[in-house]
Design an enzyme around this catalytic site. Structure first.
Site, PDB file in Angstrom:
ATOM      1  N   LYS A  22      25.561   6.244  51.618  1.00  0.00           N
ATOM      2  CA  LYS A  22      25.538   7.274  50.570  1.00  0.00           C
ATOM      3  C   LYS A  22      25.460   8.666  51.198  1.00  0.00           C
ATOM      4  CE  LYS A  22      21.461   8.236  48.547  1.00  0.00           C
ATOM      5  NZ  LYS A  22      21.036   9.648  48.591  1.00  0.00           N
ATOM      6  N   ASN A  23      24.567   8.818  52.174  1.00  0.00           N
ATOM      7  CA  ASN A  23      24.330  10.161  52.705  1.00  0.00           C
ATOM      8  C   ASN A  23      25.395  10.621  53.700  1.00  0.00           C
ATOM      9  OD1 ASN A  23      22.184  10.346  51.015  1.00  0.00           O
ATOM     10  ND2 ASN A  23      20.620   9.986  52.577  1.00  0.00           N
ATOM     11  N   ARG A  95      20.532  16.300  43.867  1.00  0.00           N
ATOM     12  CA  ARG A  95      20.268  17.477  44.708  1.00  0.00           C
ATOM     13  C   ARG A  95      21.361  17.712  45.737  1.00  0.00           C
ATOM     14  NH1 ARG A  95      15.575  19.702  45.403  1.00  0.00           N
ATOM     15  NH2 ARG A  95      16.241  20.126  47.529  1.00  0.00           N
ATOM     16  N   CYS A 119      11.554  17.947  43.295  1.00  0.00           N
ATOM     17  CA  CYS A 119      11.845  16.593  42.839  1.00  0.00           C
ATOM     18  C   CYS A 119      10.645  15.725  43.150  1.00  0.00           C
ATOM     19  CB  CYS A 119      13.116  16.057  43.482  1.00  0.00           C
ATOM     20  SG  CYS A 119      12.911  15.655  45.196  1.00  0.00           S
ATOM     21  N   ARG A 124      11.138  20.589  48.259  1.00  0.00           N
ATOM     22  CA  ARG A 124      12.499  20.558  48.793  1.00  0.00           C
ATOM     23  C   ARG A 124      13.295  21.852  48.606  1.00  0.00           C
ATOM     24  NH1 ARG A 124      15.330  14.978  47.603  1.00  0.00           N
ATOM     25  NH2 ARG A 124      16.437  15.516  49.523  1.00  0.00           N
ATOM     26  N   PRO A 125      12.842  22.934  49.235  1.00  0.00           N
ATOM     27  CA  PRO A 125      13.582  24.194  49.123  1.00  0.00           C
ATOM     28  C   PRO A 125      14.921  24.145  49.867  1.00  0.00           C
ATOM     29  CG  PRO A 125      11.814  24.396  50.727  1.00  0.00           C
ATOM     30  CD  PRO A 125      11.685  23.030  50.131  1.00  0.00           C
ATOM     31  N   ASP A 127      15.962  27.192  51.320  1.00  0.00           N
ATOM     32  CA  ASP A 127      15.925  28.514  51.946  1.00  0.00           C
ATOM     33  C   ASP A 127      16.664  28.559  53.291  1.00  0.00           C
ATOM     34  OD1 ASP A 127      13.750  26.762  52.633  1.00  0.00           O
ATOM     35  OD2 ASP A 127      12.875  28.379  53.815  1.00  0.00           O
ATOM     36  N   LEU A 128      16.618  27.458  54.039  1.00  0.00           N
ATOM     37  CA  LEU A 128      17.257  27.470  55.367  1.00  0.00           C
ATOM     38  C   LEU A 128      18.782  27.476  55.253  1.00  0.00           C
ATOM     39  CD1 LEU A 128      14.835  24.952  57.152  1.00  0.00           C
ATOM     40  CD2 LEU A 128      14.755  27.449  57.164  1.00  0.00           C
ATOM     41  N   ASP A 315      13.243   7.772  54.764  1.00  0.00           N
ATOM     42  CA  ASP A 315      13.888   6.966  53.720  1.00  0.00           C
ATOM     43  C   ASP A 315      13.576   5.470  53.842  1.00  0.00           C
ATOM     44  OD1 ASP A 315      14.964   9.255  52.680  1.00  0.00           O
ATOM     45  OD2 ASP A 315      16.979   8.945  53.462  1.00  0.00           O
ATOM     46  N   ILE A 337       7.825  14.192  56.904  1.00  0.00           N
ATOM     47  CA  ILE A 337       9.014  14.938  56.454  1.00  0.00           C
ATOM     48  C   ILE A 337       8.816  15.542  55.053  1.00  0.00           C
ATOM     49  CG2 ILE A 337      11.531  14.844  56.090  1.00  0.00           C
ATOM     50  CD1 ILE A 337      10.750  14.233  59.003  1.00  0.00           C
ATOM     51  N   ARG A 407      21.122   5.025  41.998  1.00  0.00           N
ATOM     52  CA  ARG A 407      21.676   6.224  42.642  1.00  0.00           C
ATOM     53  C   ARG A 407      22.155   5.914  44.054  1.00  0.00           C
ATOM     54  NH1 ARG A 407      17.705  10.436  43.508  1.00  0.00           N
ATOM     55  NH2 ARG A 407      19.416  11.008  44.850  1.00  0.00           N
TER      56      ARG A 407
HETATM   57  C1  EPZ Z   1      18.427  14.415  53.425  1.00  0.00           C
HETATM   58  O1  EPZ Z   1      17.828  15.265  52.454  1.00  0.00           O
HETATM   59  C2  EPZ Z   1      18.747  13.127  52.732  1.00  0.00           C
HETATM   60  N1  EPZ Z   1      19.702  13.388  51.660  1.00  0.00           N
HETATM   61  C3  EPZ Z   1      17.469  12.499  52.200  1.00  0.00           C
HETATM   62  O2  EPZ Z   1      17.814  11.257  51.638  1.00  0.00           O
HETATM   63  C4  EPZ Z   1      16.497  12.281  53.363  1.00  0.00           C
HETATM   64  O3  EPZ Z   1      15.259  11.809  52.866  1.00  0.00           O
HETATM   65  C5  EPZ Z   1      16.262  13.596  54.103  1.00  0.00           C
HETATM   66  O4  EPZ Z   1      17.536  14.174  54.498  1.00  0.00           O
HETATM   67  C6  EPZ Z   1      15.410  13.452  55.349  1.00  0.00           C
HETATM   68  O5  EPZ Z   1      15.986  12.528  56.224  1.00  0.00           O
HETATM   69  C7  EPZ Z   1      20.992  13.463  51.944  1.00  0.00           C
HETATM   70  O6  EPZ Z   1      21.434  13.342  53.072  1.00  0.00           O
HETATM   71  C8  EPZ Z   1      21.923  13.690  50.793  1.00  0.00           C
HETATM   72  P1  EPZ Z   1      16.030  17.872  54.752  1.00  0.00           P
HETATM   73  P2  EPZ Z   1      17.680  16.821  52.745  1.00  0.00           P
HETATM   74  O7  EPZ Z   1      16.650  19.178  54.412  1.00  0.00           O
HETATM   75  O8  EPZ Z   1      18.777  17.264  53.596  1.00  0.00           O
HETATM   76  C9  EPZ Z   1      12.409  20.956  54.410  1.00  0.00           C
HETATM   77  C10 EPZ Z   1      17.566   9.473  50.064  1.00  0.00           C
HETATM   78  O9  EPZ Z   1      16.671   8.774  49.525  1.00  0.00           O
HETATM   79  N2  EPZ Z   1      13.415  22.008  54.130  1.00  0.00           N
HETATM   80  O10 EPZ Z   1      16.372  17.250  56.054  1.00  0.00           O
HETATM   81  O11 EPZ Z   1      17.484  17.472  51.430  1.00  0.00           O
HETATM   82  C11 EPZ Z   1      12.327  19.903  53.318  1.00  0.00           C
HETATM   83  O12 EPZ Z   1      11.558  20.327  52.225  1.00  0.00           O
HETATM   84  C12 EPZ Z   1      17.217  10.861  50.441  1.00  0.00           C
HETATM   85  O13 EPZ Z   1      18.713   9.089  50.279  1.00  0.00           O
HETATM   86  C13 EPZ Z   1      13.008  23.317  53.973  1.00  0.00           C
HETATM   87  O14 EPZ Z   1      11.821  23.636  54.068  1.00  0.00           O
HETATM   88  O15 EPZ Z   1      16.341  16.856  53.573  1.00  0.00           O
HETATM   89  C14 EPZ Z   1      11.745  18.740  54.078  1.00  0.00           C
HETATM   90  O16 EPZ Z   1      10.358  18.878  54.174  1.00  0.00           O
HETATM   91  C15 EPZ Z   1      16.272  11.619  49.617  1.00  0.00           C
HETATM   92  N3  EPZ Z   1      13.966  24.270  53.700  1.00  0.00           N
HETATM   93  C16 EPZ Z   1      12.373  18.870  55.458  1.00  0.00           C
HETATM   94  O17 EPZ Z   1      12.810  20.237  55.555  1.00  0.00           O
HETATM   95  C17 EPZ Z   1      15.298  23.950  53.603  1.00  0.00           C
HETATM   96  O18 EPZ Z   1      16.112  24.866  53.369  1.00  0.00           O
HETATM   97  C18 EPZ Z   1      13.584  17.967  55.726  1.00  0.00           C
HETATM   98  O19 EPZ Z   1      14.463  18.006  54.605  1.00  0.00           O
HETATM   99  C19 EPZ Z   1      15.699  22.615  53.786  1.00  0.00           C
HETATM  100  C20 EPZ Z   1      14.733  21.650  54.048  1.00  0.00           C
END
Ligand code: EPZ
Length: 431
Positions: A22-23, A95, A119, A124-125, A127-128, A315, A337, A407
């Site tokens: 999926k991802n 998202r 969520c 889950r911001p 901002d980056l 995950d 995470i 999903r």
């Molecule tokens: C991806 O989400 C996956 N989704 C998630 O899969 C997975 O849990 C996650 O990566 C971590 O491995 C997809 O690939 C579509 P992150 P993502 O940005 O990219 C913080 C599933 O069940 N952060 O790597 O949204 C954030 O809050 C799921 O399939 C910021 O602070 O996750 C978190 O604490 C759900 N600012 C950490 O970084 C930002 O701008 C990692 O999140 C972005 C992220």
């Protein structure tokens, strides 16, 4: 609303084939927005999030063709994108819609994407993603819950992003993917540091390169992208789902079964395999696409901490917690995470598990006798953890709100039933 009904106690035996990731499929579909030419994506899992992504691309005026619904093959053509917008109605259900922001900015220099908001698993911001686009020359404003981004110059249309040196403050998977896609069409070179190294990021790089992108650094924390004038069409088959694979590895171990898992990529499972072996489960790599898991022996506790790839995936944390309730001894599970990813613990406790949660740590004392109860799924992976708990609980477990599991897991009921589980989907109506 549909529910799952599970009568636990059956050891899973036989073969289960893994679907596409999926991802990986989500960014692959979004990447099709980067070119006016035809992009064919294969091995798409037949799950709801991909249907949502298809709707989103259609909303933007891309032509999305499938021969069945749900489909595993998609053909996407986006010669003109007249509607560079991801509306709230679609973003709120998925998202990952944010993954269209990078491609839209690269191709058009302008985009309007609803802010995803929080969520079940945390704030889950994004901002980056946004600060990286700003470094590349975008001006970003928030208005009515939407991210409004534009590269100045070129009148009402947006200008072209510029290459930049970006160091991600935190490792972010979709953030890396979004900016990687944005950089493929930017003017000049972009260097991304502290990137996510998840296999899904590497899969996207492989696809983008087939489209003509110039990217170096696959599988490392530093990616270098030299922007090109335009990208062309391609055909790409996404990698197998490593989280689905891990979920079935736990299913085999927790039920004391003997499962052969095909169509998977064993080298993506190193952390999960090592941890399950530490508990005493037997896992062997049969060949390059096949794993075999055997339970049945005594399983013992092993502490686990979630990490970015190549560490143990967040995950897979809920599924591991289900296993931890069944092993001998105390397991300390640390979630690094996401700040709120233990919602499944309270439901497992209702089934008889001995778990205490404090902040980002959960202490699980095993083995506990689980008894079938009615439980609520709170997010996709939490649902998978509850299904695994249900497979070993005595009596009947009813899992409510299984739209979460739909999903991201293709045909989970059918796959588990084929391996001998007593599970069925009950179609419910809301009165
Ligand atoms: C991806 O989400 C996956 N989704 C998630 O899969 C997975 O849990 C996650 O990566 C971590 O491995 C997809 O690939 C579509 P992150 P993502 O940005 O990219 C913080 C599933 O069940 N952060 O790597 O949204 C954030 O809050 C799921 O399939 C910021 O602070 O996750 C978190 O604490 C759900 N600012 C950490 O970084 C930002 O701008 C990692 O999140 C972005 C992220």
């Amino acid at each position: 609303m549909d529910k799952f009904l599970i009568r636990g106690g059956k050891a899973l035996r036989g073969t289960v084939a893994i679907s596409g990731a999926k991802n990986s499929a989500l960014p692959a579909m979004a990447a099709a927005l980067l070119t006016a030419e035809k992009v064919a994506v294969h091995n798409i899992p037949k799950v709801r999030d991909l249907i949502t992504m298809g709707k989103l691309l259609t909303f933007m005026d891309a032509k999305v063709t499938v021969t069945e619904m749900p489909a595993s093959d998609y053909v996407i053509e986006a010669p003109a994108l007249n509607h560079a917008e991801a509306p709230y109605e679609l973003v709120k259900t998925m998202r990952a819609s944010i993954l269209t922001l990078g491609p839209l900015m690269a191709r058009l220099g302008v985009a309007r994407v609803s802010l995803p908001g929080g969520c079940a698993i945390g704030a889950r911001p994004v901002d980056l993603h946004l600060s990286a686009l700003e470094k590349m020359g975008a001006e970003i404003a928030m208005s009515h819950g939407y991210i409004e981004a534009k590269v100045p110059g070129n009148g009402a249309k947006g200008g072209r992003l510029k290459g930049a040196h970006i160091v991600f403050e935190k490792i972010t998977v979709t953030g890396t993917e979004n900016i990687l896609m944005a950089a493929t069409l930017a003017d000049g070179e972009t260097v991304l540091e502290n990137c996510a190294r998840e296999p899904e990021v590497t899969d996207l790089i492989v696809m983008l390169r087939k489209m003509g992108a110039e990217i170096a650094g696959d599988g490392t924390a530093t990616l270098r992208i030299r922007g090109v004038r335009e990208l062309h069409g391609t055909e790409h088959s996404v990698i197998p789902d490593r989280i689905e694979t891990g979920t079935f590895l736990v299913a085999g171990a927790i039920t004391g079964g003997d499962l052969t898992i095909t169509n998977c990529q064993p080298e993506h499972q190193a952390a999960v395999i090592a941890k399950l072996q530490q508990t005493g489960a037997s896992i062997i790599t049969v060949d390059q696409t096949t794993l075999r898991v055997r339970g049945g022996g005594k399983l013992v506790a092993a502490d686990m901490t979630t990490e970015e790839y190549p560490g143990f995936a967040t995950d897979m944390q809920a599924q591991y917690m289900a296993l931890a309730t069944q092993v001998e001894g105390t397991s300390l599970i640390t979630e690094t995470i996401f700040e709120n990813r233990f919602m499944h613990a309270s439901e497992m406790i209702r089934m008889g598990a001995n778990i205490s949660v404090e902040g980002r740590r959960a202490v699980v004392h095993g083995p506990a006798v689980l008894s079938g109860s009615t439980v609520q799924a709170s997010d996709l992976r939490a649902s998978a953890g509850l299904v695994l708990a249900g497979l070993v609980a005595s009596g009947e477990t009813v899992i409510d709100r299984v739209y979460h599991i739909d999903r991201g897991y293709e045909g989970i009921v059918e796959k588990l039933r084929a391996a001998g589980a007593d599970i069925e989907r009950v179609h419910g109506t809301v009165l």
